[in-house]
Design a protein around this motif. Sequence first.
Motif, mmCIF file in Angstrom:
data_model
loop_
_atom_site.group_PDB
_atom_site.id
_atom_site.type_symbol
_atom_site.label_atom_id
_atom_site.label_comp_id
_atom_site.label_asym_id
_atom_site.label_seq_id
_atom_site.Cartn_x
_atom_site.Cartn_y
_atom_site.Cartn_z
ATOM 1 N N GLY A 133 -7.832 -5.097 3.780
ATOM 2 C CA GLY A 133 -7.330 -3.735 3.658
ATOM 3 C C GLY A 133 -8.091 -2.984 2.570
ATOM 4 O O GLY A 133 -8.674 -3.581 1.673
ATOM 5 N N ASP A 134 -8.077 -1.699 2.681
ATOM 6 C CA ASP A 134 -8.644 -0.832 1.660
ATOM 7 C C ASP A 134 -7.558 0.185 1.343
ATOM 8 O O ASP A 134 -7.257 1.026 2.188
ATOM 9 N N ARG A 185 -9.914 -7.503 9.172
ATOM 10 C CA ARG A 185 -10.706 -7.286 7.951
ATOM 11 C C ARG A 185 -9.735 -7.150 6.789
ATOM 12 O O ARG A 185 -8.529 -7.093 6.995
ATOM 13 N N ASP A 214 0.854 -1.195 0.000
ATOM 14 C CA ASP A 214 0.000 0.000 0.000
ATOM 15 C C ASP A 214 0.895 1.252 0.000
ATOM 16 O O ASP A 214 2.091 1.159 0.276
ATOM 17 N N GLY A 243 -5.595 7.146 4.213
ATOM 18 C CA GLY A 243 -6.069 5.766 4.355
ATOM 19 C C GLY A 243 -5.370 4.812 3.388
ATOM 20 O O GLY A 243 -5.445 3.598 3.538
ATOM 21 N N TYR A 299 -5.386 -9.574 8.609
ATOM 22 C CA TYR A 299 -4.565 -8.795 7.674
ATOM 23 C C TYR A 299 -3.393 -8.260 8.470
ATOM 24 O O TYR A 299 -3.536 -7.393 9.318
ATOM 25 N N GLU A 320 -6.089 -2.673 -0.333
ATOM 26 C CA GLU A 320 -5.495 -3.972 -0.671
ATOM 27 C C GLU A 320 -6.509 -5.013 -1.135
ATOM 28 O O GLU A 320 -6.163 -5.916 -1.906
#
Length: 436
Positions: A294-295, A292, A214, A228, A274, A297
């Motif tokens: 990733g955001d 949860r 990321d 983020g 994660y 990912e």
Amino acid sequence: MANILLIGNAAREHVIAETILRSPQKPKLYAYMAAKNPGIAGLAAAAEIGPYSDREGIKAFAMKHNIDLAVVGSEAPIAEGVVDALKEVGIVSASPTKAMARLETSKGFTRSLMQKYGIAGLPKFRICSTMDEAQEFAGGLAEIVVKPDGLTGGKGVKVQGDHFATKEEGLSYAQELMHKGGSVLIEEKLDGEEFSLQSFTDGTTVTDCPPVQDHKRAYADDKGPNTGGMGSYTTGRLLPFMTEQDLVDAHGITVKVAQALKKELGKPYVGIMYGGFIITKDGVRLIEYNARFGDPEAMNVLPILRSDIVELFRRMVEGTLHEMRVEFDPAPTVCKYAVPKGYPEHPVKGEAVDVSAVPKDAMLYYASVAENNRKLIMSASRAIAVVGIGRTIEEAERLAQIAVESIRGPIAFRKDIGTKKLLQKRIEHMAAVKRR
Ligand code: AMP
Ligand code: GLY
């Protein structure tokens, strides 16, 4: 046929929704969202908008639609205990309970768990509740990182050299956090390359997605404030700065942490683990776990998941993940986020974006956008994620770049994510760290 309830309203949940609907089981998708994500709403058989704290409302929505299985995409509803609430009415979830989610919600819990069970991969750390303790511990470290011991959306962590210059400044931040209440984690600052390893688990078997990197900084060349996540890439296999052993080590840490959670809490951890890892001179270290995907990912790995995610979720709940062979296309993917101009510090708000010119060969996921009179309106957060899938990382990057450039409106994005130049920089940084 299965009725699946998805809880969450980010781009991460948009890609989860799409992946659920690719299942050969032909599931029906129901969505519960804090704010309407037009992408998810367009895929769901029915959607309800409400706060994640409304346990009764979520239960009622789930019962009304005869939900067989729920999945919670984002940390806020998990931390609210949505999985526990659904359990009260006999609905299982492929996501962790509130107690299990301490893996993410308390950095101190996870560090202490790893220490108690002798799991490798810890930096030097101490959970401090007094300034005397913090000062004494920081005194023994070259450079420090200061973290509140709670859920802060990744924004409470401050790193020496990045967010503050001297140890004294770090300690005054620690004092500020203590005044607000709660304990503070002081850690040694690690140097190396970070990666995200997202794993499906039934609490015993741990099945990894390909590792992803990321990019947290807002601007090209890793400049500017933390966000983020502005975008991410995977090669589908090892990342270019990583060895096979690094991946084996990270996987081993997650397996051991899953085992430790089971021993400690008396039940298996069901959901995504994660791990945010960093490869240092001395090997792989764990920075944190999230409970949860990733955001951004999730957007790198779910479009290349070949296996049936509904079967995966069911096996996670039933504890039979070991019987399933989970496969991914070995394809590189690059995700780039379009964010409102000025994000994250002074984002424009309420401006329209037009995605009609985005080529069809790129994937498109909605994040913080609302639909108004057929227009997409951005809020103050990350707006639209695009993903390129290619035979090579260059091809994936090109597709993502063309896609993000095709979005019209007052947006910003990072042009450098997934480029050869940035990958080379990562490789060189890793080599320099190992030479030290
Ligand atoms: P976290 O919320 O724990 O993921 O931390 C946010 C970011 O802070 C990470 O992605 C790292 O870039 C950085 N960070 C956290 N802990 C450390 C550490 N011990 N050493 C160096 N950087 C860190
Ligand atoms: N990409 C960072 C996160 O999802 O927490």
